[in-house]
Design an enzyme around this catalytic site. Structure first.
Site, PDB file in Angstrom:
ATOM      1  N   CYS A 138       0.838  -1.204   0.000  1.00  0.00           N
ATOM      2  CA  CYS A 138       0.000   0.000   0.000  1.00  0.00           C
ATOM      3  C   CYS A 138       0.871   1.252   0.000  1.00  0.00           C
ATOM      4  CB  CYS A 138      -0.928  -0.014   1.212  1.00  0.00           C
ATOM      5  SG  CYS A 138      -1.910   1.491   1.345  1.00  0.00           S
ATOM      6  N   CYS A 141      -0.414   4.130   2.102  1.00  0.00           N
ATOM      7  CA  CYS A 141      -0.212   3.964   3.550  1.00  0.00           C
ATOM      8  C   CYS A 141       1.252   4.189   3.928  1.00  0.00           C
ATOM      9  CB  CYS A 141      -0.604   2.557   4.005  1.00  0.00           C
ATOM     10  SG  CYS A 141      -2.052   1.883   3.198  1.00  0.00           S
ATOM     11  N   ASP A 142       2.179   3.689   3.126  1.00  0.00           N
ATOM     12  CA  ASP A 142       3.573   3.599   3.583  1.00  0.00           C
ATOM     13  C   ASP A 142       4.573   4.446   2.803  1.00  0.00           C
ATOM     14  OD1 ASP A 142       2.756   1.757   5.482  1.00  0.00           O
ATOM     15  OD2 ASP A 142       2.971   0.066   4.113  1.00  0.00           O
TER      16      ASP A 142
END
Ligand code: FAD
Ligand code: NAP
Length: 315
Positions: A138, A141-142
């Site tokens: 992701c 997300c990261d």
């Protein structure tokens, strides 16, 4: 321990992606008082992306914003939205019985399955080892953790190209590695990828292993083999993003309804009726071809209408 008394509902919708929320809007407007259980990812897959540029009526909208609007819309129409996850579903009895993670139980006359899909992994032991320590599925997300660092993305579809482009916001260099010599991503996305100065592509190659350090646990590169020449090389990177598609989340029902094309829930062509009467399916859970927000929403609408007709016929 005693089993909790089930809460009765005419229609239970499982999943809160575009399919689930659209089904909830239509079912609420049909006065079915639907209950929608959101699952572990309220809003579904679009909550892990940035710009969505193909939702009709919006030239560009952030995925999480679009999903919040859908949730709001479903609530406004009168759907009951529950933050919980269904852990067991018994389709062999009527009403159908759904048990949630919290212990809550619903007895539903009809069910719409809209559990979508989840990220696929390569299945390498080293990938597993470094998950959360440099290996991710992701970018939204990261990506932030890789400011000024080098990143490798694997995959050749829209997700991989989109993730690679997004990661250039943080990374000093992004290398996309694909197992063939052409991408399946949309042409407009490919164009953006190819002309981006921070992105390099390695074609015809597979990932053999993720390389890294033990203490602290961290990624230093990926070992890659060219599938045409057999030549191997290590590509240095600090982050490795797997973007090779998604698998349908059919675990709850895989032994209870007919499946197709590797764990997708089968529906009667032209409808959302599954092989179990009173159970309907919509979105990425059943669709191995289109897998878009708008097609999932369309199927959510169909599922609500199919459920409404079926419930009416039951009297
Ligand atoms: P999903 O969005 O997958 O939602 C499934 C829902 O089911 C989730 O809410 C989950 O919590 C819930 N659930 C699962 N199991 C349970 C359970 N046991 N109990 C309760 N709930 C459960 N499509 C586009 O059209 N345009 C784009 O720009 C686009 N960008 C994308 C970017 C990325 C990174 C990804 C991964 C996908 C993208 N897609 C895009 C595809 C799009 O997101 C999907 O086609 C769409 O979200 C599918 O909707 P769905 O409702 O079927 O399922
Ligand atoms: P996808 O289209 O199925 O593509 C998966 C990619 O990963 C393919 O290129 C595939 O290679 C590769 N791959 C699969 N398994 C692999 C493995 N074990 N090792 C190495 N490579 C592997 O998946 P997706 O990109 O996640 O897209 C899913 C759906 O969501 C699509 O319908 C897509 O259009 C949609 N989506 C849309 C948007 C958008 O509209 N902007 C954005 C993201 C996703 P091969 O090509 O060789 O098969």
């Amino acid at each position: 321990m005693s089993t909790p008394t089930p809460t009765s509902t005419r229609l239970l919708i499982i999943g809160s992606g575009p399919a689930g929320y659209t089904a909830a809007v239509y079912a609420a407007r049909a006065m079915l008082s639907p209950v929608l259980v959101q699952g572990m990812q309220p809003g579904g897959q679009l909550t892990i992306t940035t710009d969505v540029e193909n939702w009709p009526g919006e030239a560009s909208i952030l995925g999480p914003d679009l999903m919040q609007r859908m949730e709001h819309h479903a609530r406004e129409m009168g759907a009951q939205i529950v933050t919980d996850t269904i852990t067991a579903l018994d389709l062999s009895r009527r009403p159908f019985l759904a048990t949630a993670d919290s212990g809550a139980v619903w007895a539903a006359e009809a069910v719409i399955l809209a559990t979508g899909a989840q990220a696929k992994w390569l299945g390498l032991p080293s990938e597993e080892k470094f998950k959360g320590f440099g290996v991710s599925a992701c970018a939204t997300c990261d990506g932030f953790f890789y400011r000024g660092r080098e990143i490798v993305v694997v995959g050749g579809g829209n997700t991989a190209v989109e993730e690679a482009l997004f990661l250039t916001n943080f990374a000093s260099k992004v290398t996309l590695i694909h197992r063939r010599d052409s991408l399946r991503a949309e042409k407009i996305m490919q164009e953006r990828l190819f002309k981006h100065p921070k992105i390099a592509v390695i074609w015809d190659s597979e990932i053999l292993a993720v390389e890294g350090t033990e203490a602290p646990l961290g990624v230093t590169g990926v070992r890659v083999r060219n599938l045409k020449t057999g030549a191997e090389q290590s590509v240095p990177c600090d982050g490795f993003f797997v973007a090779i598609g998604h698998a349908p989340a059919s675990e709850l029902v895989k032994d209870q309804v007919r499946l197709h094309s590797g764990n997708y829930v089968w529906v009667e062509p032209g409808s959302t009726r599954t092989s179990v009467e009173g159970v309907f399916a919509a979105g990425d859970l059943t669709d191995d071809t289109y897998r878009q927000a708008v097609t999932s929403a369309g199927m959510g609408c169909m599922a609500a209408l199919d459920a409404e007709h079926w419930l009416a016929a039951q009297g």
